[in-house]
Design a protein around this motif. Structure first.
Motif, PDB file in Angstrom:
ATOM      1  N   HIS A  33      31.201  42.816  64.681  1.00 19.08           N
ATOM      2  CA  HIS A  33      32.155  41.895  64.063  1.00 19.08           C
ATOM      3  C   HIS A  33      32.001  40.514  64.707  1.00 19.08           C
ATOM      4  N   THR A  92      43.682  28.231  70.112  1.00 22.36           N
ATOM      5  CA  THR A  92      44.226  29.133  69.099  1.00 22.36           C
ATOM      6  C   THR A  92      43.659  30.535  69.294  1.00 22.36           C
ATOM      7  N   ALA A  93      44.268  31.503  68.614  1.00 23.53           N
ATOM      8  CA  ALA A  93      43.795  32.876  68.688  1.00 23.53           C
ATOM      9  C   ALA A  93      42.500  33.037  67.895  1.00 23.53           C
ATOM     10  N   PRO A  94      41.657  33.988  68.281  1.00 25.49           N
ATOM     11  CA  PRO A  94      40.452  34.266  67.496  1.00 25.49           C
ATOM     12  C   PRO A  94      40.806  34.677  66.071  1.00 25.49           C
ATOM     13  N   GLN A 118      31.334  41.184  68.577  1.00 25.40           N
ATOM     14  CA  GLN A 118      32.010  42.333  69.167  1.00 25.40           C
ATOM     15  C   GLN A 118      31.363  43.606  68.639  1.00 25.40           C
ATOM     16  N   LEU A 145      39.043  36.648  62.661  1.00 25.05           N
ATOM     17  CA  LEU A 145      37.948  37.484  62.173  1.00 25.05           C
ATOM     18  C   LEU A 145      37.257  36.790  61.005  1.00 25.05           C
ATOM     19  N   TYR A 198      32.361  34.575  68.713  1.00 23.94           N
ATOM     20  CA  TYR A 198      32.152  35.763  69.534  1.00 23.94           C
ATOM     21  C   TYR A 198      31.713  36.942  68.662  1.00 23.94           C
ATOM     22  N   TYR A 241      34.023  36.724  65.418  1.00 26.61           N
ATOM     23  CA  TYR A 241      35.285  36.002  65.480  1.00 26.61           C
ATOM     24  C   TYR A 241      35.034  34.528  65.739  1.00 26.61           C
ATOM     25  N   TYR A 256      46.201  38.445  74.498  1.00 28.10           N
ATOM     26  CA  TYR A 256      46.399  38.572  73.056  1.00 28.10           C
ATOM     27  C   TYR A 256      46.631  40.039  72.692  1.00 28.10           C
ATOM     28  N   GLY A 268      48.086  38.106  67.731  1.00 30.39           N
ATOM     29  CA  GLY A 268      49.193  37.301  68.173  1.00 30.39           C
ATOM     30  C   GLY A 268      48.692  35.925  68.593  1.00 30.39           C
ATOM     31  N   PHE A 310      32.670  42.463  73.929  1.00 31.58           N
ATOM     32  CA  PHE A 310      32.491  41.151  73.337  1.00 31.58           C
ATOM     33  C   PHE A 310      31.252  40.486  73.941  1.00 31.58           C
ATOM     34  N   GLN A 318      36.888  31.100  67.150  1.00 29.37           N
ATOM     35  CA  GLN A 318      38.037  30.670  67.936  1.00 29.37           C
ATOM     36  C   GLN A 318      37.999  29.162  68.121  1.00 29.37           C
ATOM     37  N   GLY A 327      29.523  36.868  75.193  1.00 30.30           N
ATOM     38  CA  GLY A 327      30.095  35.791  75.985  1.00 30.30           C
ATOM     39  C   GLY A 327      30.546  34.590  75.176  1.00 30.30           C
ATOM     40  N   SER A 342      39.512  43.525  64.482  1.00 33.97           N
ATOM     41  CA  SER A 342      40.875  43.049  64.685  1.00 33.97           C
ATOM     42  C   SER A 342      41.184  41.952  63.678  1.00 33.97           C
TER      43      SER A 342
END
Lengths: 123, 110
Positions: free
Chosen positions: B36, B44-46, B91, B48, B89, B38, A94, A114, B102, B40, B104, A110
């Motif tokens: 931070h 798909t992408a994580p 971070q 925020l 997750y 996230y 990513y 993508g 990050f 997921q 786990g 972040s």
């Protein structure tokens, strides 16, 4: 709306070099932190490194001997190279944008990612 | 093994409140680095959902909240909904490693 898109080969042979490019659209590449994060199949997220818009990179301590991140501000792109790949480098890669807000400490969160690019290392 | 420790799984019924914990050390969370969170959804992408320890990005419902104390941080989701089922997750930044680290990840089952 800011969008990031990874591109590059989906299959790389062992010992060769993995190369990916992230194209940023809908916004400027200036004044942000641009990072690469990967996720092996079925596992968690691993930060690879980032580069500032001025071209200063920082890499994960575990990967820094094999990783190079560069930025092309003219084309709103940044890139990742990982040398001497093995099966352990198989992952979804990513790219992401980070912004460090006033009054906040590292790391920049972040906020745009993508969709991810699966890279398989296999002969 | 991750520098930030998260339990592998958490579950809750719809409408309930769940809390995720992220345990670090004095070289990351305890050093004042931001935390931070996230979300997921598989495939798909994580995304925020909390930044800077306690702040929600626009568009994230106020059912999501977070806090930080000492070397640990936590994320809470109240009024659980089926759509919250995902991996979460944490971070932070580790000054000893100079890495963005990050946890786990914790799998939430609703």
């Amino acid at each position: 709306q800011v969008q990031l898109q990874e591109s590059g080969p989906g299959l790389v042979k062992p010992s060769e070099t993995l190369s990916l490019t992230c194209t940023v659209s809908g916004g400027s590449i200036s004044d942000y932190y641009w990072s690469w994060i990967r996720q092996p199949p079925g596992k968690g997220l691993e930060w690879i490194g980032y580069i500032t818009s001025s071209g200063s990179p920082t890499y994960s301590h575990s990967l820094r001997s094999r990783v190079t991140i560069s930025v092309d501000t003219a084309n709103n792109q940044f890139s990742l190279r990982v040398t001497s790949v093995t099966a352990a480098d198989t992952a979804v890669y990513y790219c992401a944008r980070g912004i460090l807000r006033d009054g906040h400490n590292f790391p920049p969160p972040s906020d745009y990612w993508g969709q991810g690019s699966l890279v398989t290392v296999s002969s | 093994q991750s520098v930030l420790t998260q339990p592998p799984s958490v579950s809750g019924a719809p409408g309930q409140r769940v809390t995720f914990f992220c345990t670090g050390s004095y070289s990351n969370i305890g050093a004042g680095s931001d935390v931070h969170w996230y979300q997921q959804i598989p495939g798909t992408a994580p995304k925020l959902v909390l930044f800077g320890n306690t702040n929600r990005p626009s568009g994230v419902p106020d059912r999501f909240s977070a806090s930080k104390s000492g070397t640990s941080a936590s994320l809470a989701i109240s009024g659980l909904q089926a759509e919250d089922e995902a991996d979460y997750y944490c971070q932070s930044y580790d000054s000893g490693l100079n890495d963005w680290v990050f946890g786990g990840g914790t799998k939430l089952t609703v």
